[in-house]
Design an enzyme around this catalytic site. Structure first.
Site, PDB file in Angstrom:
ATOM      1  CE1 TYR A 271      -4.386   0.318   0.780  1.00 48.77           C
ATOM      2  CE2 TYR A 271      -3.793   2.104   1.081  1.00 48.77           C
ATOM      3  CZ  TYR A 271      -4.768   1.791   0.834  1.00 48.77           C
ATOM      4  OH  TYR A 271      -5.926   2.398   0.678  1.00 48.77           O
TER       5      TYR A 271
ATOM      6  CE  LYS B 287      -2.676 -16.209   1.151  1.00 47.85           C
ATOM      7  NZ  LYS B 287      -4.072 -17.105   1.287  1.00 47.85           N
TER       8      LYS B 287
ATOM      9  CG  ASP C 171      -6.750 -17.514   2.457  1.00 47.78           C
ATOM     10  OD1 ASP C 171      -6.244 -16.918   3.759  1.00 47.78           O
ATOM     11  OD2 ASP C 171      -7.055 -18.009   2.104  1.00 47.78           O
TER      12      ASP C 171
ATOM     13  CG  ASP D 261      -8.003  -0.369   1.890  1.00 48.60           C
ATOM     14  OD1 ASP D 261      -8.532   0.883   2.346  1.00 48.60           O
ATOM     15  OD2 ASP D 261      -7.729  -1.443   1.054  1.00 48.60           O
TER      16      ASP D 261
END
Ligand code: NAD
Length: 359
Positions: A124, A192, A225, A249
């Site tokens: 980001y 992740k 996820d 975000d």
């Protein structure tokens, strides 16, 4: 003594929600000397930059900013003013409380989550290289053995995902500190790390290390996820979430959806030497100038600002007034009306009027 605050009115729906919020904050009786500074698309058209020096100077001086949303052109055009401000002032911690309001249309009735999003690193941060440039070619040369297909190798745009020990440590410490000071029970680190071992893996490693120093707060981690699915199915199992920038975000918008939408989701960006308060939502250009959108998200961000300024009672009054207006359901904007509700929604200004009347 009063406080001096930079007010950035933004663009799109920004000026309308900014005006509503300013009126509510002023109505608490707390003395604020507003330094109004515009930034964004219209300023870019007028002054050749979306973020003129005078805005940065003002923030350097006041150290506290209330910011309405600013548009970031998709794909091309200038880089995000929002990201730029967070980076310049090292506002590393993004705090986004997500709590159910009685009377809001939502499938869930007892959400009480707090998102702590890292604000300065990760994909980001906008460290990118355009395809077919010498910079991209240099990086592609270094990683050429890792790129399977020649076509991808030669014409790839590149984004860099830096995640550091220091950046991870300070955000996880912020999350535990927040949990301890606010009577929260658990911190969940989201990542992740199974795929991105040297970036998200590092974030997780540091989170585990920081957790050992806070034995009174439960700690666990989730792969992002799975986290998204868990939040939709069992949101009440979670408390404080700490995430790297990009997941923070995305998961922020997911959590805003759990409490009735972006119209009621506030936020704060906090650093060691200042803070900037803004809603989770963006500039919703399609509704600009229509006196239509919900001002609550920015008003609640204004309440977080009052809290930061030490005006705890005023913060609580604003939060209670918003909750009361929403619960009553008479003077609320379109997004808080359920399908079967025949009552007409009110506009941005009228909802702010109702909140002021409750104060
Ligand atoms: P958005 O948050 O602006 O709007 C998405 C949708 O959410 C809107 O169409 C509307 O249906 C709803 N919504 C948003 N705010 C609302 C409110 N106050 N009341 C009621 N409904 C509301 O997201 P987007 O359309 O993806 O982005 C528009 C622009 O905003 C983009 O340029 C984006 O880069 C920018 N943006 C800025 C910020 C910021 O200033 N911090 C944050 C997010 C997006």
């Amino acid at each position: 003594m009063g406080h001096t605050v930079t007010l950035i009115r933004g663009d799109g729906i920004g000026p309308e929600v900014a005006e509503a919020t300013k009126r509510v904050v002023d109505a608490t009786g707390v003395k604020i000397d507003w330094d109004i500074q515009d930034a964004g698309v219209d300023v870019h058209a007028r002054e050749g930059t979306p973020l003129p020096e005078r805005v940065k100077e003002s923030m350097k001086r006041t150290k506290v900013c209330l910011k309405a949303p600013i548009t970031t052109p998709v794909g091309t055009g200038f880089r995000s003013v929002n990201v730029e401000l967070r980076k310049i002032f090292d506002l590393y911690a993004c705090l986004r409380p997500c709590k159910t309001f009685q009377g809001v249309r939502s499938r869930y009735d007892k959400i009480d989550l707090v998102i702590v999003r890292e604000n300065t690193e990760d994909l980001y941060a906008g460290i990118e290289f355009k395809r077919d440039t010498p910079e991209a070619a240099r990086i592609l040369e270094v990683i050429k053995d890792l790129q399977p297909a020649a076509k991808i190798r030669d014409h790839a745009g590149i984004s860099i995902k830096p995640i550091s020990v220091e950046g991870s440590r300070r955000i996880v410490e912020f999350a535990f500190d927040f949990a301890e000071k606010n009577g929260r029970k658990k911190v969940t680190a989201v990542h992740k790390a199974n795929i991105m071992k040297h970036t998200d893996g590092l974030f997780l490693e540091v989170a585990r290390e920081v957790a050992t120093k806070h034995p009174k707060i439960e700690f666990e981690d989730r792969i992002v996820d799975n986290m998204c699915m868990q939040l939709v199915q069992f949101p009440d199992k979670y408390d404080v979430l700490v995430l790297p920038n990009l997941y923070g975000d995305i998961v922020s918008d997911l959590c805003a959806g759990l409490i009735g939408g972006l119209g009621v989701a506030p936020g704060a960006n906090i650093g060691l030497n200042g803070a900037m308060f803004e809603a989770v939502h963006g500039s919703a250009p399609k509704y600009a100038g229509q006196n239509k959108v919900n001002p609550t998200a920015l008003i609640l961000s204004g309440a977080l600002m009052l809290d930061y300024l030490g005006e705890k009672a005023a913060c609580a009054r604003v939060q209670k007034a918003c909750a009361a207006v929403i619960a009553e359901g008479k003077h609320v904007t379109y997004d808080l009306r359920s399908a079967g509700d025949a009552r007409p929604p009110v506009g941005t200004k009228e909802m702010a009027d109702a909140i002021i009347a409750r104060l």
